[in-house]
Design a protein around this motif. Structure first.
Motif, short mmCIF file in Angstrom:
data_model
loop_
_atom_site.label_atom_id
_atom_site.label_comp_id
_atom_site.label_asym_id
_atom_site.label_seq_id
_atom_site.Cartn_x
_atom_site.Cartn_y
_atom_site.Cartn_z
N UNK A 15 -11.19 0.99 -5.80
CA UNK A 15 -11.18 -0.24 -5.52
C UNK A 15 -10.99 -0.33 -3.71
N UNK A 16 -10.05 0.61 -3.38
CA UNK A 16 -9.86 0.78 -2.13
C UNK A 16 -11.49 1.23 -1.24
N UNK A 17 -11.91 2.45 -2.10
CA UNK A 17 -13.35 2.83 -1.49
C UNK A 17 -14.30 1.81 -1.48
N UNK A 18 -14.51 1.11 -2.63
CA UNK A 18 -15.39 0.08 -2.57
C UNK A 18 -15.30 -0.93 -1.47
N UNK A 19 -14.06 -1.56 -1.49
CA UNK A 19 -13.63 -2.67 -0.56
C UNK A 19 -13.90 -2.04 0.88
N UNK A 20 -13.52 -0.53 1.13
CA UNK A 20 -13.70 -0.34 2.62
C UNK A 20 -15.31 0.05 2.90
N UNK A 21 -15.96 0.16 1.89
CA UNK A 21 -17.45 0.53 2.19
C UNK A 21 -17.99 -0.84 2.43
N UNK A 22 -17.51 -2.05 1.93
CA UNK A 22 -18.28 -3.28 1.83
C UNK A 22 -17.59 -3.97 2.79
N UNK A 29 -5.75 0.83 6.06
CA UNK A 29 -5.29 -0.09 6.05
C UNK A 29 -5.14 -0.87 4.81
N UNK A 30 -6.05 -0.76 3.88
CA UNK A 30 -6.22 -1.09 2.53
C UNK A 30 -4.98 -0.68 1.74
N UNK A 31 -4.94 0.80 2.02
CA UNK A 31 -3.68 1.48 1.21
C UNK A 31 -2.30 0.83 1.78
N UNK A 32 -2.29 0.74 2.90
CA UNK A 32 -0.99 0.26 3.62
C UNK A 32 -0.72 -1.26 2.74
N UNK A 40 6.32 6.12 -4.35
CA UNK A 40 5.95 7.05 -3.17
C UNK A 40 5.06 8.27 -3.93
N UNK A 41 5.30 8.87 -5.01
CA UNK A 41 4.38 9.77 -5.51
C UNK A 41 3.15 9.21 -5.80
N UNK A 42 2.77 8.04 -6.41
CA UNK A 42 1.54 7.44 -6.59
C UNK A 42 0.73 7.07 -5.41
N UNK A 43 1.53 6.71 -4.45
CA UNK A 43 0.69 6.66 -2.73
C UNK A 43 0.35 7.91 -2.40
N UNK A 44 1.09 8.74 -2.51
CA UNK A 44 0.64 10.14 -2.16
C UNK A 44 -0.75 10.50 -2.77
N UNK A 45 -0.98 10.30 -3.89
CA UNK A 45 -2.05 10.48 -5.07
C UNK A 45 -3.18 9.57 -4.66
N UNK A 46 -2.86 8.34 -4.36
CA UNK A 46 -4.00 7.40 -3.64
C UNK A 46 -4.53 7.87 -2.55
N UNK A 47 -3.62 8.09 -1.54
CA UNK A 47 -4.19 8.68 -0.04
C UNK A 47 -4.86 9.76 -0.34
N UNK A 48 -4.55 10.80 -1.31
CA UNK A 48 -5.34 12.16 -1.57
C UNK A 48 -6.77 11.87 -2.16
N UNK A 49 -6.50 10.96 -3.11
CA UNK A 49 -7.83 10.69 -3.70
C UNK A 49 -8.92 9.91 -2.74
N UNK A 50 -8.34 9.23 -1.98
CA UNK A 50 -9.40 8.30 -0.74
C UNK A 50 -9.85 9.21 -0.12
N UNK A 51 -8.72 9.86 0.61
CA UNK A 51 -9.33 10.86 1.97
C UNK A 51 -10.32 11.72 1.32
N UNK A 52 -9.97 12.51 0.03
CA UNK A 52 -10.74 13.36 -0.35
C UNK A 52 -12.30 13.03 -0.46
#
Length: 69
Positions: A15-22, A29-32, A40-52
Motif C-alpha cells: 500500500x505504501x508503494x502504490x500510494x507513493x507511486x500515485x 513520509x507515508x511510513x512515518x 519497531x521490528x515491523x517498522x524495520x521490516x516495512x522500511x526494508x521491503x519498501x526501500x528494496x
C-alpha cells in the motif's frame, strides 16, 4: 483501505508503494505516518521491503517483462 494495524507488513509495504507511486508523497513520509501503529521490528521490516523494491525497481520490471511479453 483497512486499518493499518490489521494489515501484515507486506500488505502495508504494498500500500505504501502504490500510494507513493500515485501521489507526490515520498514513501518514507507515508511510513512515518503509520510508524506509531507498528512495533519497531515491523517498522524495520516495512522500511526494508519498501526501500528494496524502490531500489530494485528496474531489475524487477526487467524480469517481469520477460514473462509478460
Amino acid at each position: 483501505m483497512t486499518s493499518h494495524h490489521t494489515q501484515t507488513v507486506r500488505e502495508q509495504a504494498y500500500h505504501v508503494l502504490v500510494e507513493a507511486s500515485n501521489s507526490d508523497e515520498y514513501a518514507e513520509t507515508l511510513i512515518e505516518n503509520i510508524a506509531s501503529e507498528r512495533e519497531a521490528r515491523d517498522l524495520i521490516r516495512l522500511r526494508y521491503l519498501v526501500t528494496t523494491v524502490i531500489r530494485r525497481k528496474l531489475t524487477i520490471e526487467t524480469v517481469l517483462n520477460q514473462f509478460i511479453n
